[in-house]
Write a protein that holds these residues in place. Structure first.
Motif, PDB file in Angstrom:
ATOM      1  N   VAL A   1      41.954  36.811  34.421  1.00  0.00           N
ATOM      2  CA  VAL A   1      42.319  38.344  33.625  1.00  0.00           C
ATOM      3  C   VAL A   1      43.266  37.615  32.301  1.00  0.00           C
ATOM      4  O   VAL A   1      42.917  38.029  31.425  1.00  0.00           O
ATOM      5  CB  VAL A   1      43.265  38.835  34.916  1.00  0.00           C
ATOM      6  CG1 VAL A   1      44.188  40.344  33.900  1.00  0.00           C
ATOM      7  CG2 VAL A   1      41.970  39.832  34.905  1.00  0.00           C
TER       8      VAL A   1
ATOM      9  N   TRP B   1      41.665  36.093  40.058  1.00  0.00           N
ATOM     10  CA  TRP B   1      42.402  36.767  39.470  1.00  0.00           C
ATOM     11  C   TRP B   1      43.514  35.970  37.748  1.00  0.00           C
ATOM     12  O   TRP B   1      43.035  36.352  37.103  1.00  0.00           O
ATOM     13  CB  TRP B   1      43.476  37.470  39.611  1.00  0.00           C
ATOM     14  CG  TRP B   1      44.054  38.646  39.445  1.00  0.00           C
ATOM     15  CD1 TRP B   1      45.061  38.217  38.654  1.00  0.00           C
ATOM     16  CD2 TRP B   1      43.605  39.613  38.822  1.00  0.00           C
ATOM     17  NE1 TRP B   1      45.710  39.532  37.865  1.00  0.00           N
ATOM     18  CE2 TRP B   1      44.850  40.458  38.116  1.00  0.00           C
ATOM     19  CE3 TRP B   1      42.492  40.682  39.759  1.00  0.00           C
ATOM     20  CZ2 TRP B   1      44.637  41.742  38.057  1.00  0.00           C
ATOM     21  CZ3 TRP B   1      42.746  42.366  38.948  1.00  0.00           C
ATOM     22  CH2 TRP B   1      43.493  42.570  38.174  1.00  0.00           C
TER      23      TRP B   1
ATOM     24  N   CYS C   1      37.059  40.030  39.107  1.00  0.00           N
ATOM     25  CA  CYS C   1      38.165  40.368  40.108  1.00  0.00           C
ATOM     26  C   CYS C   1      38.316  40.817  40.951  1.00  0.00           C
ATOM     27  O   CYS C   1      38.328  40.358  42.759  1.00  0.00           O
ATOM     28  CB  CYS C   1      39.397  39.503  39.520  1.00  0.00           C
ATOM     29  SG  CYS C   1      39.501  38.798  38.243  1.00  0.00           S
TER      30      CYS C   1
ATOM     31  N   VAL D   1      39.204  42.958  34.892  1.00  0.00           N
ATOM     32  CA  VAL D   1      40.144  42.801  36.058  1.00  0.00           C
ATOM     33  C   VAL D   1      38.792  43.460  37.111  1.00  0.00           C
ATOM     34  O   VAL D   1      38.853  43.500  38.639  1.00  0.00           O
ATOM     35  CB  VAL D   1      40.539  44.393  36.150  1.00  0.00           C
ATOM     36  CG1 VAL D   1      41.629  44.799  37.198  1.00  0.00           C
ATOM     37  CG2 VAL D   1      41.937  43.645  34.827  1.00  0.00           C
TER      38      VAL D   1
ATOM     39  N   LEU E   1      43.526  44.777  45.828  1.00  0.00           N
ATOM     40  CA  LEU E   1      43.201  43.041  45.629  1.00  0.00           C
ATOM     41  C   LEU E   1      43.055  42.710  47.278  1.00  0.00           C
ATOM     42  O   LEU E   1      41.982  42.115  48.241  1.00  0.00           O
ATOM     43  CB  LEU E   1      43.861  42.022  45.236  1.00  0.00           C
ATOM     44  CG  LEU E   1      42.717  40.630  44.574  1.00  0.00           C
ATOM     45  CD1 LEU E   1      42.070  40.865  44.141  1.00  0.00           C
ATOM     46  CD2 LEU E   1      43.775  40.090  43.685  1.00  0.00           C
TER      47      LEU E   1
ATOM     48  N   SER F   1      41.518  34.256  45.249  1.00  0.00           N
ATOM     49  CA  SER F   1      41.305  35.247  44.857  1.00  0.00           C
ATOM     50  C   SER F   1      42.346  35.954  43.843  1.00  0.00           C
ATOM     51  O   SER F   1      41.753  36.726  43.125  1.00  0.00           O
ATOM     52  CB  SER F   1      41.294  36.746  45.745  1.00  0.00           C
ATOM     53  OG  SER F   1      39.823  37.591  46.774  1.00  0.00           O
TER      54      SER F   1
ATOM     55  N   ASP G   1      51.876  37.569  38.442  1.00  0.00           N
ATOM     56  CA  ASP G   1      51.215  36.534  39.172  1.00  0.00           C
ATOM     57  C   ASP G   1      51.579  36.400  40.952  1.00  0.00           C
ATOM     58  O   ASP G   1      50.402  36.831  42.005  1.00  0.00           O
ATOM     59  CB  ASP G   1      49.633  35.861  38.928  1.00  0.00           C
ATOM     60  CG  ASP G   1      48.689  36.614  37.726  1.00  0.00           C
ATOM     61  OD1 ASP G   1      49.275  38.225  37.557  1.00  0.00           O
ATOM     62  OD2 ASP G   1      48.428  35.917  37.226  1.00  0.00           O
TER      63      ASP G   1
END
Length: 157
Positions: A102, A98, A73, A70, A33, A94, A125
């Motif tokens: 998600v 997510w 994202c 996913v 990411l 971001s 997360d």
């Protein structure tokens, strides 16, 4: 940097990222990411992170219900990073995208309470946020040092 050095660097980056998916990092600790957020600053395609995900998912890790979300994202992280000036804020946004998308997809596929799904995902997360910001910082510092090195070489020559 000449073409040969660029190809070597890109190959090394891809190999390290593929290895990071296979070595068993803790859940939601990943450089991908962070790379997605930073990729446009390195003149990389938004497909680089999605491609690494696809190869490692299909050949090594298996398929899962939330794959399309996913991957979306990862694409969104690229464009968030491209259009926001601050790379660290881009990483945080971001991760927020997510978290919402998600985990919303997880809730849709498994049912239960949406709020409980979001709450249960916070520790995972949070790890994603920390790793995204850490890898973004690593890429940012590396790029800045490389740029300074290039400036120093031009001044010497």
């Amino acid at each position: 940097m000449n073409l040969k050095e660029t190809i070597k660097s890109a190959g090394l980056l891809v190999a390290v990222l593929v290895a990071s998916r296979l070595i068993g990092l803790p859940a939601n600790v990943t450089p991908l990411l962070g790379l997605a957020v930073f990729a446009h600053r390195m003149n990389l395609s938004p497909w680089i992170t999605v491609g690494i995900l696809a190869v490692t998912d299909v050949f090594f890790l298996g398929l899962y219900a939330q794959m399309p979300v996913v991957y979306a994202c990862m694409f969104s992280a690229y464009f968030i990073g491209k259009y926001m000036n601050n790379v660290y804020a881009s990483g945080a946004v971001s991760v927020l995208v997510w978290h919402v998308t998600v985990n919303g997809a997880v809730w849709l596929s498994s049912g239960g309470s949406l709020l409980q799904t979001y709450i249960a995902a916070i520790p995972f997360d949070f790890k994603l946020l920390v790793s995204t910001l850490a890898f973004t910082a690593l890429l940012d510092v590396t790029q800045r040092l490389t740029h300074i090195g290039r400036l120093d070489n031009k001044q010497v020559l």
